[in-house]
Design a protein around this motif. Structure first.
Motif, PDB file in Angstrom:
ATOM      1  N   ALA A 182      39.027  46.854  20.139  1.00 23.21           N
ATOM      2  CA  ALA A 182      38.594  45.458  20.172  1.00 23.21           C
ATOM      3  C   ALA A 182      39.396  44.650  19.153  1.00 23.21           C
ATOM      4  CB  ALA A 182      37.086  45.387  19.910  1.00 23.21           C
ATOM      5  N   HIS A 183      38.754  43.692  18.466  1.00 23.91           N
ATOM      6  CA  HIS A 183      39.458  42.840  17.498  1.00 23.91           C
ATOM      7  C   HIS A 183      38.651  42.711  16.214  1.00 23.91           C
ATOM      8  CE1 HIS A 183      42.804  41.211  19.904  1.00 23.91           C
ATOM      9  NE2 HIS A 183      41.974  41.298  20.930  1.00 23.91           N
ATOM     10  N   TYR A 184      39.387  42.734  15.101  1.00 22.26           N
ATOM     11  CA  TYR A 184      38.819  42.424  13.787  1.00 22.26           C
ATOM     12  C   TYR A 184      39.657  41.300  13.201  1.00 22.26           C
ATOM     13  CZ  TYR A 184      37.083  42.887   9.021  1.00 22.26           C
ATOM     14  OH  TYR A 184      36.513  42.624   7.798  1.00 22.26           O
ATOM     15  N   PHE A 185      38.993  40.225  12.742  1.00 25.90           N
ATOM     16  CA  PHE A 185      39.701  39.011  12.333  1.00 25.90           C
ATOM     17  C   PHE A 185      39.815  38.856  10.818  1.00 25.90           C
ATOM     18  CE2 PHE A 185      37.850  38.136  16.524  1.00 25.90           C
ATOM     19  CZ  PHE A 185      38.988  37.782  17.230  1.00 25.90           C
ATOM     20  N   GLY A 186      39.648  39.921  10.075  1.00 25.65           N
ATOM     21  CA  GLY A 186      39.852  39.858   8.632  1.00 25.65           C
ATOM     22  C   GLY A 186      38.655  39.391   7.841  1.00 25.65           C
ATOM     23  N   HIS A 187      37.466  39.357   8.471  1.00 25.01           N
ATOM     24  CA  HIS A 187      36.260  38.941   7.765  1.00 25.01           C
ATOM     25  C   HIS A 187      35.087  39.801   8.210  1.00 25.01           C
ATOM     26  CE1 HIS A 187      38.076  35.384   5.967  1.00 25.01           C
ATOM     27  NE2 HIS A 187      38.585  35.082   7.149  1.00 25.01           N
ATOM     28  N   THR A 188      34.146  40.007   7.318  1.00 29.94           N
ATOM     29  CA  THR A 188      32.939  40.748   7.644  1.00 29.94           C
ATOM     30  C   THR A 188      32.023  39.894   8.507  1.00 29.94           C
ATOM     31  OG1 THR A 188      31.715  39.958   5.721  1.00 29.94           O
ATOM     32  CG2 THR A 188      33.105  41.920   5.409  1.00 29.94           C
ATOM     33  N   ALA A 189      31.011  40.541   9.075  1.00 31.29           N
ATOM     34  CA  ALA A 189      30.029  39.796   9.863  1.00 31.29           C
ATOM     35  C   ALA A 189      29.347  38.732   9.005  1.00 31.29           C
ATOM     36  CB  ALA A 189      28.996  40.754  10.447  1.00 31.29           C
ATOM     37  N   ALA A 190      29.025  39.088   7.767  1.00 32.82           N
ATOM     38  CA  ALA A 190      28.367  38.123   6.876  1.00 32.82           C
ATOM     39  C   ALA A 190      29.273  36.935   6.598  1.00 32.82           C
ATOM     40  CB  ALA A 190      27.961  38.805   5.571  1.00 32.82           C
ATOM     41  N   GLU A 191      30.553  37.179   6.423  1.00 36.75           N
ATOM     42  CA  GLU A 191      31.494  36.078   6.161  1.00 36.75           C
ATOM     43  C   GLU A 191      31.633  35.172   7.385  1.00 36.75           C
ATOM     44  OE1 GLU A 191      34.345  38.244   2.813  1.00 36.75           O
ATOM     45  OE2 GLU A 191      34.761  38.525   4.953  1.00 36.75           O
ATOM     46  N   HIS A 192      31.616  35.763   8.575  1.00 37.00           N
ATOM     47  CA  HIS A 192      31.665  34.935   9.782  1.00 37.00           C
ATOM     48  C   HIS A 192      30.416  34.061   9.884  1.00 37.00           C
ATOM     49  CE1 HIS A 192      35.360  36.125  11.749  1.00 37.00           C
ATOM     50  NE2 HIS A 192      35.091  37.402  11.522  1.00 37.00           N
ATOM     51  N   ARG A 193      29.272  34.635   9.568  1.00 36.56           N
ATOM     52  CA  ARG A 193      28.031  33.851   9.622  1.00 36.56           C
ATOM     53  C   ARG A 193      28.056  32.715   8.591  1.00 36.56           C
ATOM     54  NH1 ARG A 193      25.218  38.761  11.125  1.00 36.56           N
ATOM     55  NH2 ARG A 193      24.451  38.434  13.253  1.00 36.56           N
ATOM     56  N   ALA A 194      28.791  32.924   7.509  1.00 36.61           N
ATOM     57  CA  ALA A 194      28.882  31.899   6.466  1.00 36.61           C
ATOM     58  C   ALA A 194      29.953  30.860   6.772  1.00 36.61           C
ATOM     59  CB  ALA A 194      29.153  32.553   5.113  1.00 36.61           C
ATOM     60  N   GLY A 195      30.655  31.013   7.910  1.00 39.65           N
ATOM     61  CA  GLY A 195      31.616  29.994   8.309  1.00 39.65           C
ATOM     62  C   GLY A 195      33.042  30.450   8.456  1.00 39.65           C
ATOM     63  N   ALA A 196      33.344  31.730   8.160  1.00 35.59           N
ATOM     64  CA  ALA A 196      34.719  32.221   8.316  1.00 35.59           C
ATOM     65  C   ALA A 196      35.140  32.126   9.776  1.00 35.59           C
ATOM     66  CB  ALA A 196      34.828  33.662   7.820  1.00 35.59           C
ATOM     67  N   ARG A 197      36.353  31.689  10.008  1.00 32.71           N
ATOM     68  CA  ARG A 197      36.857  31.523  11.373  1.00 32.71           C
ATOM     69  C   ARG A 197      37.361  32.861  11.919  1.00 32.71           C
ATOM     70  NH1 ARG A 197      41.354  27.564  11.497  1.00 32.71           N
ATOM     71  NH2 ARG A 197      40.916  27.480  13.722  1.00 32.71           N
ATOM     72  N   PRO A 198      37.301  33.032  13.251  1.00 35.78           N
ATOM     73  CA  PRO A 198      36.669  32.129  14.209  1.00 35.78           C
ATOM     74  C   PRO A 198      35.151  32.258  14.170  1.00 35.78           C
ATOM     75  CG  PRO A 198      37.478  34.057  15.355  1.00 35.78           C
ATOM     76  CD  PRO A 198      37.916  34.200  13.925  1.00 35.78           C
ATOM     77  N   THR A 199      34.471  31.183  14.418  1.00 33.85           N
ATOM     78  CA  THR A 199      33.008  31.203  14.446  1.00 33.85           C
ATOM     79  C   THR A 199      32.482  31.285  15.870  1.00 33.85           C
ATOM     80  OG1 THR A 199      33.006  28.780  14.409  1.00 33.85           O
ATOM     81  CG2 THR A 199      32.783  29.923  12.302  1.00 33.85           C
ATOM     82  N   GLU A 200      33.302  30.923  16.841  1.00 36.35           N
ATOM     83  CA  GLU A 200      32.936  31.045  18.248  1.00 36.35           C
ATOM     84  C   GLU A 200      34.065  31.770  18.971  1.00 36.35           C
ATOM     85  OE1 GLU A 200      30.210  30.392  19.779  1.00 36.35           O
ATOM     86  OE2 GLU A 200      29.181  29.508  18.068  1.00 36.35           O
ATOM     87  N   PRO A 201      33.773  32.739  19.840  1.00 38.10           N
ATOM     88  CA  PRO A 201      32.440  33.233  20.161  1.00 38.10           C
ATOM     89  C   PRO A 201      31.763  33.896  18.963  1.00 38.10           C
ATOM     90  CG  PRO A 201      34.111  34.715  21.024  1.00 38.10           C
ATOM     91  CD  PRO A 201      34.843  33.519  20.493  1.00 38.10           C
ATOM     92  N   PRO A 202      30.526  34.363  19.136  1.00 36.46           N
ATOM     93  CA  PRO A 202      29.767  34.872  17.983  1.00 36.46           C
ATOM     94  C   PRO A 202      30.345  36.184  17.452  1.00 36.46           C
ATOM     95  CG  PRO A 202      28.551  35.255  20.005  1.00 36.46           C
ATOM     96  CD  PRO A 202      29.729  34.417  20.383  1.00 36.46           C
ATOM     97  N   VAL A 203      31.348  36.068  16.592  1.00 40.91           N
ATOM     98  CA  VAL A 203      32.062  37.246  16.103  1.00 40.91           C
ATOM     99  C   VAL A 203      31.136  38.157  15.307  1.00 40.91           C
ATOM    100  CG1 VAL A 203      34.016  38.056  14.745  1.00 40.91           C
ATOM    101  CG2 VAL A 203      34.208  35.943  16.049  1.00 40.91           C
ATOM    102  N   ALA A 204      30.272  37.589  14.485  1.00 45.45           N
ATOM    103  CA  ALA A 204      29.370  38.410  13.683  1.00 45.45           C
ATOM    104  C   ALA A 204      28.499  39.286  14.574  1.00 45.45           C
ATOM    105  CB  ALA A 204      28.503  37.522  12.795  1.00 45.45           C
ATOM    106  N   GLU A 205      27.955  38.688  15.615  1.00 44.41           N
ATOM    107  CA  GLU A 205      27.120  39.461  16.547  1.00 44.41           C
ATOM    108  C   GLU A 205      27.928  40.575  17.198  1.00 44.41           C
ATOM    109  OE1 GLU A 205      24.667  38.830  20.759  1.00 44.41           O
ATOM    110  OE2 GLU A 205      25.548  37.097  19.717  1.00 44.41           O
ATOM    111  N   PHE A 206      29.178  40.251  17.567  1.00 45.41           N
ATOM    112  CA  PHE A 206      30.012  41.270  18.199  1.00 45.41           C
ATOM    113  C   PHE A 206      30.287  42.439  17.257  1.00 45.41           C
ATOM    114  CE2 PHE A 206      34.174  43.213  18.559  1.00 45.41           C
ATOM    115  CZ  PHE A 206      34.025  43.841  19.787  1.00 45.41           C
ATOM    116  N   LEU A 207      30.654  42.162  16.007  1.00 45.99           N
ATOM    117  CA  LEU A 207      30.982  43.246  15.077  1.00 45.99           C
ATOM    118  C   LEU A 207      29.805  44.186  14.891  1.00 45.99           C
ATOM    119  CD1 LEU A 207      33.020  41.315  12.342  1.00 45.99           C
ATOM    120  CD2 LEU A 207      33.911  42.831  14.128  1.00 45.99           C
TER     121      LEU A 207
END
Length: 382
Positions: free
Chosen positions: A344-369
């Motif tokens: 799959a894909h990892y964008f260089g941020h944890t799920a928590a960081e995505h929830r805090a606004g790290a890009r990309p925020t859509e689609p729901p990357v945190a939920e996916f991880l």
């Protein structure tokens, strides 16, 4: 002159004291030195050609992990020579491992490693060797995908100016340098010759060699831009054989593949070009890139079946880019009976960081991880 030293009431001769001192220093040094990472068995294709296995035990191996470029809209190779940049790679490797990865797909940029048509950059090749050590320390295998030209401004002019035959020679020299650095290292799961190669004459406003722009990166590359009446399968075989031969001059063991767009999903009934029988014989397994969409799972399974060709099949790129995580889950379940590995894909941020606004925020990357970390147990096992 006394020849013994009183220590807690026990007489110690100078020779015994010296021995104890050396032993204590050695113990301290051992504690300060990180332990050697556990040996990682080489991964190969099974004797029946249907799956991956560990070479030492024959145990089935299912690649499961992430494509990794670095943090979003950035390439890790841009600053992996700096302490800060390398720390980021280290942190991300640890996080990908924590999320359950056993494979990371790293996209090697052509311009990073080549200073001229026959001039690999020795320092960057050395950094690649550091990456092998880092992956081993984290228990991660590497899918090394080569020849990438993701950014137009970084593509060397001399490379764009090369005619097809000379371009292939430069590409072969790239792979010789990479394979020479990696040969004998079991941490390399595979070499992927190129990300999404295509063929065809460019349009009047097209770049002569690259396309497929997304987010400022160009993910698709032509191996030929002057077809001149040739059969596409013949071009594909000649190109694949040129690069496979270059790798095999240095590395006889590591599996080789090429990651392709599943055109059978775009044009139902389309036959693979890079996996036509005359080309497939040069490759060890099949790699396809699928991004599922709602309401087309039957069509996706029909297209996937086109690439079930008697060798292991890896979905080398996938993500819920145009669907929900729930839809994506259905795709994985439907495809798993045919598929031998998932990346799959990892964008260089944890799920928590995505929830805090790290890009990309859509689609729901945190939920996916979080989903991907849990899904491994049902597809791969622990």
């Amino acid at each position: 002159m006394r020849d013994q030293v009183e220590t807690r009431g026990w007489p110690l001769s100078p020779s015994i004291l010296a021995t104890l001192t050396v032993a204590m220093l050695a113990t301290t040094a051992a504690l300060a030195t990180p332990p050697e990472p556990a040996a990682m068995p080489r991964i190969r294709v099974s004797d029946d050609g249907e799956r991956f296995v560990a070479a030492d035990s024959g145990r089935v191996f299912v690649p499961w992990g992430f494509n990794y470029l670095g943090k979003f809209e950035h390439l890790a190779e841009d600053d992996w020579d700096t302490p800060e940049g390398w720390r980021k790679v280290e942190d991300d490797c640890r996080e990908m491992k924590r999320l359950g990865a056993n494979v990371v797909r790293w996209h090697l940029q052509f311009e990073t490693f080549m200073d001229g048509p026959d001039a690999p950059d020795a320092a960057q090749v050395g950094r690649l060797k550091d990456l092998l050590k880092l992956a081993r320390a984290n228990g991660l295998y590497l899918d090394l995908t080569g020849l990438n030209c993701f950014r137009l401004k970084r593509i060397p002019k001399w490379y764009d100016d090369l005619a097809e035959a000379d371009r292939w020679k430069a590409q072969a020299r790239f792979w010789e340098a990479v394979a020479g650095a990696c040969a004998g290292d079991s941490v390399v799961f595979c070499y992927d010759l190129m990300n999404e190669p295509v063929m065809g004459d460019p349009g009047p406003n097209d770049h002569p060699w690259v396309g497929g722009e997304l987010g400022g990166f160009h993910f698709v590359q032509r191996i030929s831009n002057k077809i001149a009446g040739r059969d596409f399968k013949d071009i594909a075989e000649a190109w694949v054989k040129t690069l496979v031969d270059a790798i095999r001059r240095h590395d006889q063991e590591t599996p080789i593949t090429v990651g392709v767009i599943p055109w059978a999903l775009v044009w139902p009934g389309a036959k693979p070009v890079f996996y036509a029988p005359q080309v497939l014989k040069h490759l060890d397994f099949v790699s396809v890139h699928f991004y599922p969409a709602p309401g087309r799972i039957e069509k996706e399974m029909t297209a996937l079946a086109v690439y079930d060709l008697g060798k292991p099949l890896v979905v080398e790129e996938t993500f819920p880019l145009g669907c929900t995580v729930a839809d994506f889950d259905k795709f994985v379940d439907a495809a798993s009976p045919r598929v031998d590995g998932w990346i799959a894909h990892y964008f260089g941020h944890t799920a928590a960081e995505h929830r805090a606004g790290a890009r990309p925020t859509e689609p729901p990357v945190a939920e996916f991880l979080e989903f991907w970390a849990k899904k491994k147990s049902t597809v791969v096992g622990r």
